[in-house]
Write an enzyme that holds these catalytic residues in place. Structure first.
Site, PDB file in Angstrom:
ATOM      1  CB  CYS A  62      11.853  53.648  48.811  1.00 54.43           C
ATOM      2  SG  CYS A  62      11.713  54.968  49.500  1.00 54.43           S
ATOM      3  CB  CYS A 110       8.926  54.069  56.324  1.00 50.93           C
ATOM      4  SG  CYS A 110       9.206  53.192  55.053  1.00 50.93           S
TER       5      CYS A 110
HETATM    6 FE1  FES Z   1      11.052  53.975  51.249  1.00 51.73          FE
HETATM    7 FE2  FES Z   1       8.908  53.140  52.910  1.00 51.73          FE
HETATM    8  S1  FES Z   1       9.922  52.059  51.268  1.00 51.73           S
HETATM    9  S2  FES Z   1       9.425  55.145  51.903  1.00 51.73           S
END
Ligand code: FES
Length: 164
Positions: A34, A103
């Site tokens: 991400c 996360c």
């Molecule tokens: Fe990757 Fe939150 S979407 S840390």
């Protein structure tokens, strides 16, 4: 509701945002998928975490996880901070959607990375429980983060509201 009230609260009013000058330990980790990045600063006195701050470039769940994780280790011993798991962060936030669990992993890793930095700065041997982490995570992140941090260096670390 997709996100708990606690997640929303820590996202909208994150605790312990910022930097610590002359921190005793600084940890920086990122998720290559991400692209989110988390940095944790620790002030440690007599094995106790007397202050902790974070800067996160990432989603709302990453910000909420950073905020909660810093609250959970503030005033705690190094040993207790080492034991903090992402599961404990998720529980304290009253849950995260499954696609956002990583996360909370970032928060656990950032704290461990800051503790590794503390051990190294002080010439102390790493406790066995973070030796493996050090090999696995730090080396991977060093490569990934160099590229991302170069890109971000002009905008500094900002909170990024890409929550929903
Ligand atoms: Fe990757 Fe939150 S979407 S840390």
């Amino acid at each position: 509701m997709l996100y708990s009230e606690k997640v929303m609260d820590h996202f909208e009013h994150p605790r312990n945002v910022g930097e610590i000058e002359n921190a005793d330990g600084v940890g920086e980790v990122g998720n290559p998928t991400c692209g989110d990045i988390m940095r944790i600063y620790l002030k440690i006195d007599n094995d106790i975490i007397t202050d902790v701050k974070f800067k996160t470039f990432g989603c709302g769940s990453a910000i909420a996880s950073s905020s909660m994780a810093t609250e959970l280790i503030k005033g705690k011993s190094i040993k207790e901070a080492l034991e903090l798991s992402n599961k404990a962060v998720v529980e304290a936030l009253d849950g995260l959607p499954s696609r956002k669990i990583h996360c909370s992993v970032l928060a656990e890793e950032a704290i461990k990375a800051a503790l590794v930095d503390y051990y190294e700065k002080n010439g102390l041997e790493l406790p066995p429980e973070i030796k493996d982490f050090y090999k696995k995570i730090i080396n991977i992140n060093n490569k990934i983060l160099r590229r991302i941090l170069t890109f971000l260096s002009h905008s500094r670390f900002q909170k990024c509201y890409t929550f929903l």
